[in-house]
Write an enzyme that holds these catalytic residues in place. Structure first.
Site, mmCIF file in Angstrom:
data_model
loop_
_atom_site.group_PDB
_atom_site.id
_atom_site.type_symbol
_atom_site.label_atom_id
_atom_site.label_comp_id
_atom_site.label_asym_id
_atom_site.label_seq_id
_atom_site.Cartn_x
_atom_site.Cartn_y
_atom_site.Cartn_z
ATOM 1 N N TRP A 5 -16.200 10.932 -13.071
ATOM 2 C CA TRP A 5 -15.356 10.907 -11.990
ATOM 3 C C TRP A 5 -14.964 12.094 -11.338
ATOM 4 C CZ3 TRP A 5 -10.219 12.668 -12.408
ATOM 5 C CH2 TRP A 5 -9.989 12.904 -13.581
ATOM 6 N N TRP A 47 -9.413 7.887 -8.194
ATOM 7 C CA TRP A 47 -10.371 7.916 -9.029
ATOM 8 C C TRP A 47 -10.048 7.476 -10.631
ATOM 9 C CZ3 TRP A 47 -15.496 8.439 -8.345
ATOM 10 C CH2 TRP A 47 -15.925 8.787 -6.885
ATOM 11 N N TRP A 60 -20.694 11.419 -20.252
ATOM 12 C CA TRP A 60 -21.239 11.273 -19.024
ATOM 13 C C TRP A 60 -22.340 11.793 -18.523
ATOM 14 C CZ3 TRP A 60 -17.732 8.306 -16.579
ATOM 15 C CH2 TRP A 60 -16.577 8.248 -16.815
ATOM 16 N N ASN A 119 -10.324 1.879 2.536
ATOM 17 C CA ASN A 119 -10.163 1.680 1.074
ATOM 18 C C ASN A 119 -10.902 1.050 0.098
ATOM 19 O OD1 ASN A 119 -8.207 2.040 -1.249
ATOM 20 N ND2 ASN A 119 -7.772 -0.175 -0.900
ATOM 21 N N GLU A 123 0.752 -1.174 0.086
ATOM 22 C CA GLU A 123 0.199 0.077 0.029
ATOM 23 C C GLU A 123 0.772 1.220 0.020
ATOM 24 O OE1 GLU A 123 -2.773 -0.338 -0.872
ATOM 25 O OE2 GLU A 123 -3.584 -2.338 -0.117
ATOM 26 N N TRP A 154 1.986 1.769 -3.446
ATOM 27 C CA TRP A 154 1.020 2.428 -4.172
ATOM 28 C C TRP A 154 0.960 3.970 -4.012
ATOM 29 C CZ3 TRP A 154 -1.903 1.320 -8.387
ATOM 30 C CH2 TRP A 154 -2.114 0.299 -8.746
HETATM 31 P P1 FAD Z 1 -3.481 1.351 5.284
HETATM 32 O O1 FAD Z 1 -4.265 0.303 4.550
HETATM 33 O O2 FAD Z 1 -2.964 1.261 6.777
HETATM 34 O O3 FAD Z 1 -2.224 1.663 4.372
HETATM 35 C C1 FAD Z 1 -1.199 2.731 4.693
HETATM 36 C C2 FAD Z 1 -1.005 3.645 3.805
HETATM 37 O O4 FAD Z 1 -1.003 3.250 2.352
HETATM 38 C C3 FAD Z 1 -2.193 4.606 3.693
HETATM 39 O O5 FAD Z 1 -2.341 5.519 4.865
HETATM 40 C C4 FAD Z 1 -1.884 5.274 2.148
HETATM 41 O O6 FAD Z 1 -0.951 6.390 2.593
HETATM 42 C C5 FAD Z 1 -1.389 4.336 1.504
HETATM 43 N N1 FAD Z 1 -2.323 3.421 0.724
HETATM 44 C C6 FAD Z 1 -3.418 2.768 1.414
HETATM 45 N N2 FAD Z 1 -3.993 2.271 0.214
HETATM 46 C C7 FAD Z 1 -3.856 3.094 -0.788
HETATM 47 C C8 FAD Z 1 -4.200 3.098 -2.018
HETATM 48 N N3 FAD Z 1 -5.293 2.165 -2.374
HETATM 49 N N4 FAD Z 1 -3.495 3.858 -3.004
HETATM 50 C C9 FAD Z 1 -2.435 4.787 -2.786
HETATM 51 N N5 FAD Z 1 -1.975 4.861 -1.462
HETATM 52 C C10 FAD Z 1 -2.551 3.831 -0.261
HETATM 53 N N6 FAD Z 1 -5.720 8.030 0.203
HETATM 54 C C11 FAD Z 1 -5.554 9.353 0.653
HETATM 55 O O7 FAD Z 1 -4.450 9.287 1.536
HETATM 56 N N7 FAD Z 1 -5.912 10.259 0.270
HETATM 57 C C12 FAD Z 1 -7.225 10.468 -0.587
HETATM 58 O O8 FAD Z 1 -7.493 11.352 -0.842
HETATM 59 C C13 FAD Z 1 -7.235 9.154 -1.158
HETATM 60 N N8 FAD Z 1 -8.450 9.038 -2.158
HETATM 61 C C14 FAD Z 1 -8.627 7.900 -2.464
HETATM 62 C C15 FAD Z 1 -9.822 7.743 -3.533
HETATM 63 C C16 FAD Z 1 -10.110 6.661 -4.234
HETATM 64 C C17 FAD Z 1 -11.219 6.675 -5.316
HETATM 65 C C18 FAD Z 1 -9.590 5.469 -3.824
HETATM 66 C C19 FAD Z 1 -10.001 4.060 -4.455
HETATM 67 C C20 FAD Z 1 -8.406 5.257 -2.919
HETATM 68 C C21 FAD Z 1 -8.132 6.561 -2.289
HETATM 69 N N9 FAD Z 1 -7.038 6.592 -1.236
HETATM 70 C C22 FAD Z 1 -6.690 7.959 -0.641
HETATM 71 C C23 FAD Z 1 -6.354 5.413 -0.822
HETATM 72 C C24 FAD Z 1 -6.781 4.697 0.151
HETATM 73 O O9 FAD Z 1 -8.342 4.400 0.233
HETATM 74 C C25 FAD Z 1 -6.432 5.448 1.542
HETATM 75 O O10 FAD Z 1 -5.143 5.691 1.497
HETATM 76 C C26 FAD Z 1 -6.542 4.346 2.676
HETATM 77 O O11 FAD Z 1 -7.758 4.023 2.783
HETATM 78 C C27 FAD Z 1 -6.068 5.166 4.185
HETATM 79 O O12 FAD Z 1 -6.282 4.268 5.086
HETATM 80 P P2 FAD Z 1 -5.277 3.639 5.929
HETATM 81 O O13 FAD Z 1 -4.239 4.954 6.420
HETATM 82 O O14 FAD Z 1 -5.833 3.056 7.227
HETATM 83 O O15 FAD Z 1 -4.453 2.904 4.980
#
Ligand code: FAD
Length: 477
Positions: free
Chosen positions: A365, A388, A312, A347, A280, A283
């Site tokens: 989107w 997105w 759209w 997520n 993650e 990512w």
């Molecule tokens: P954990 O599961 O603990 O992961 C650790 C860290 O990894 C996160 O804090 C984040 O920095 C990174 N991470 C995790 N999942 C992703 C992912 N899918 N893509 C990129 N990095 C990731 N994240 C944001 O921080 N800000 C946003 O504005 C944002 N918008 C999103 C919009 C969409 C449509 C989607 C599908 C995902 C988005 N995410 C965003 C990614 C992700 O959903 C969140 O980072 C995550 O849910 C945060 O929870 P956590 O800190 O408990 O993550």
């Protein structure tokens, strides 16, 4: 005596802050800090009111922490980007600054602003130094043979891991108290001229030390089961650290360093390659690097040329139902209510709700991206845009257009007993674990009424239409 200015932006921390650390290298110099708030920039990025409050509270703590190091943090509010450039130049002249230190931001206008600031300061013989301090690896250094960003995440990840295994991640030494004489004449940071909204400080405690404590708690208590539990949104099994990453209170390097301390794996390579949590973080890295290569993404532009062929839907009623959590799909509605109430969403739920908006409601989107930003406490231009465009299948690295999340199946799989749904939609509390995922069906069979909206669209029918539209848009080129 040399005077260095550290311009804080999306890096509200002391540890692992390259700009701050570099400014303090020469112990004899005077160090000043500056934060310039530009409400117009926040409006442009649709910054949420919860994030606004979170940043304000974080700045107050940062200011206190910097004081302990004898570094005074100045604050200024500028109405426009251009004004902020003028202010910084004037500030540097007035305070007789020799060097400016800052960490890069990758958005289109932010990049332009930094270039202009550097240019202006050069006229006054003030040197500027920019640093990459929000990623594990310097953006721009992971590239394919043509010198471009990898278009496939898997290739990017491979290269990223290779570098991570070779590179020794080091913690920057703890900063010492500086010799600066502090100007305490205006201590308080004035309240922003931008709306505030309360957030849960138990879930998102303020400050760098609290963030590190939260990280350590996650690594000790949840990390080992993350791979199995991370998709079950009622389990609260993820780190919830995104808000700290989003404004740079926590650096991914610190995560790696602490992870290393806790788990000294013998087969480190295998561990890094297979660890879901590290995946993650990579990512995150991918989307940051992507924005670095293509700053126009911050202006909601796409890199593919067939998106223009998609017509759209401009259905305000459906868009509002989605925003409010009144679509008649419990999993979508509970997720949107979580977003609206908490300013955060799991997520998997971000994937399910965004897929529904784009592929089932066929709404642009960009509407979803904007709405998420306006509500998320962790709103991050690179990650939100990346997420997105990924779900809309219009990004550089996408989910294939024909993969459309089925809300019912997702709901049954990841919220089997409906615990999450019932938390956010108490009207459904009396339904059984089977009924809760699809209350309209239950209504039909039992004739009993639950106060809950009817489905605004049929999943299977809208899926068929979306497949046609996306296929046509791609083939038309
Ligand atoms: P954990 O599961 O603990 O992961 C650790 C860290 O990894 C996160 O804090 C984040 O920095 C990174 N991470 C995790 N999942 C992703 C992912 N899918 N893509 C990129 N990095 C990731 N994240 C944001 O921080 N800000 C946003 O504005 C944002 N918008 C999103 C919009 C969409 C449509 C989607 C599908 C995902 C988005 N995410 C965003 C990614 C992700 O959903 C969140 O980072 C995550 O849910 C945060 O929870 P956590 O800190 O408990 O993550």
């Amino acid at each position: 005596m040399i005077t260095n200015l550290v311009w804080f932006r999306n890096d509200l921390r002391i540890r692992d802050n390259l700009a701050l650390y570099s400014a303090c290298k020469n112990e004899k110099s005077i160090i000043l800090g500056l934060f310039v708030f530009v409400p117009a920039q926040w409006k442009f990025h649709s910054i949420s009111y919860k994030k606004s409050k979170f940043i304000y509270n974080s700045l107050v703590i940062l200011k206190k922490d910097l004081m302990k190091l004898n570094i005074f943090l100045y604050f200024h509010e500028s109405t426009t980007f251009l004004q902020s450039i003028k202010y910084i130049t004037e500030f540097c002249k007035k305070k007789k600054i020799d060097n400016l230190y800052y960490n890069y931001e990758y958005g289109f206008f932010e990049k332009q602003r930094d270039i202009l600031v550097e240019k202006k300061l050069k006229n006054y013989k003030i040197s500027s130094y920019g640093f990459h301090s929000s990623t594990l690896i310097t953006p721009g250094t992971i590239k394919n043979i043509k010198g471009n960003m990898y278009s496939k995440y898997s290739n990017f990840k491979k290269k990223c891991i290779l570098i991570l295994l070779q590179k020794k991640l080091v913690s920057l030494t703890i900063l010492k108290r500086q010799n600066t004489i502090i100007d305490t004449s205006h201590f308080h940071i004035p309240i922003f001229k931008f709306p505030f909204e309360k957030f849960n400080t138990q879930i998102f405690p303020i400050g760098e030390l609290k963030a590190i404590k939260k990280l350590k708690f996650f690594l000790k208590r949840k990390f080992n089961d993350y791979d199995i539990n991370r998709n079950y949104f009622s389990l609260n099994s993820t780190s919830m650290l995104s808000v700290y990453f989003s404004i740079g209170i926590l650096s991914p390097i610190r995560c790696f360093l602490i992870l290393h301390k806790y788990y000294s794996y013998t087969k480190y390579k295998k561990f890094v390659e297979n660890c879901s949590w590290i995946n993650e973080l990579i990512w995150r890295e991918f989307f940051k690097h992507l924005l670095y290569f293509y700053p126009k993404l911050s202006k909601q532009q796409v890199l593919c040329d067939w998106e223009k062929n998609i017509k759209w839907e401009k259905n305000k009623k459906n868009l509002n139902a989605w925003k409010k959590g009144e679509t008649g799909f419990p999993i979508i509605d509970s997720a949107m209510k979580q977003l609206n109430q908490m300013g955060w969403m799991h997520n998997r739920l971000r994937m399910i709700t965004s897929s529904f908006l784009v592929k089932n409601l066929l709404i642009n989107w960009r509407e979803g991206e904007k709405y998420f930003m306006s509500k998320l406490i962790d709103g991050d231009t690179a990650l939100n845009n990346g997420g997105w465009q990924w779900i809309a299948s219009v990004g550089l690295n996408n989910i294939p257009y024909f993969r459309i999340f089925n809300p019912l199946l997702q709901s049954k799989k990841f919220d089997k007993n409906g615990t999450f749904i019932k938390k956010y939609i108490p009207e459904l509390k009396k339904l059984s674990a089977i009924e809760v995922h699809n209350p309209s069906l239950w209504n039909k069979e039992t004739k009993k009424i639950v106060k809950y909206p009817k489905k605004i669209v049929s999943f299977s029918e809208t899926k068929k239409i979306a497949l046609k539209i996306f296929k046509f848009a791609k083939c038309k080129l």
